[in-house]
Design an enzyme around this catalytic site. Sequence first.
Site, PDB file in Angstrom:
ATOM      1  CD  GLU A 187       5.669   9.002 -11.121  1.00 51.47           C
ATOM      2  OE1 GLU A 187       5.312   9.810 -10.232  1.00 51.47           O
ATOM      3  OE2 GLU A 187       6.046   9.358 -12.250  1.00 51.47           O
ATOM      4  CB  SER A 188       6.944   9.983  -4.461  1.00 46.90           C
ATOM      5  OG  SER A 188       5.737  10.632  -4.815  1.00 46.90           O
ATOM      6  CB  VAL A 213      14.567  12.103  -7.615  1.00 49.08           C
ATOM      7  CG1 VAL A 213      15.895  11.938  -8.323  1.00 49.08           C
ATOM      8  CG2 VAL A 213      14.290  13.573  -7.312  1.00 49.08           C
ATOM      9  CB  CYS A 225      12.555  16.253  -5.065  1.00 45.20           C
ATOM     10  SG  CYS A 225      11.115  15.462  -5.824  1.00 45.20           S
TER      11      CYS A 225
END
Length: 234
Positions: free
Chosen positions: A70-71, A57, A15
């Site tokens: 949320e990245s 993820v 990811c």
Amino acid sequence: MTGSEKIVLYNHLLCPFAARAVIALAETKHEYEEVTIDLTQPRPDWYLKDINPYGQVPAVKIDDKHVIYESLFVAEYLSDLHPEANLFPKDPLQRAQVRYLVHHYGTHVNPVVLKTIHTADNEEAAKHRAELIVQLEKFAKLLDNVHRTENDVKEGGRFFLGDQFSFADLAIAPFLARQSLIGAYNNNEELTADEFPQLKRFFEWKDAVAARPSVQKSTPTTEYLTGVHRKWVK
């Protein structure tokens, strides 16, 4: 916030969004525990119930209590937790430019990259590749036109803000690795500075970001990416 918070990162190597969290943790030198969530399988019930009901993820659990999804929010939290890492500039205009660069790449550039790599049709891939060059020319102008403060280098410095690796570099870095897949499934070739000298600034920036140890730590090999992405190729 003290900077000593206990952090558990829920991650998967595939990811690129989760890679943002890995880079942010490396840049801030915050110790953490890592739990791999297999994205090729249905998510475990405990993950959906206790961590992230959307099954995505990255997610980070803080002090065994709170969870952030949320990245970009995860990376911004770590940046705020460790201001000494200087990931977010203090200058208001630079902060706006950092946020817009990330938005621009995600909205205008990366969708074309995905279309270019996810087709085995040579003609279609060539059309998307030409569109990508146009988008990268626009993106390169953003790299050139960043505001410099009196504390920045006036010339040189290959990151977005010169010598300082910032949130802009961090947020886009994982997606730059996917550009190596251009031509993996068709007869096109990956873009190079020799072929497109008008993109010189872009390639200098891309190479500098790719060489950053935190980025290398989070980046899968091209062989791994090629094998995984093959299932999405038309």
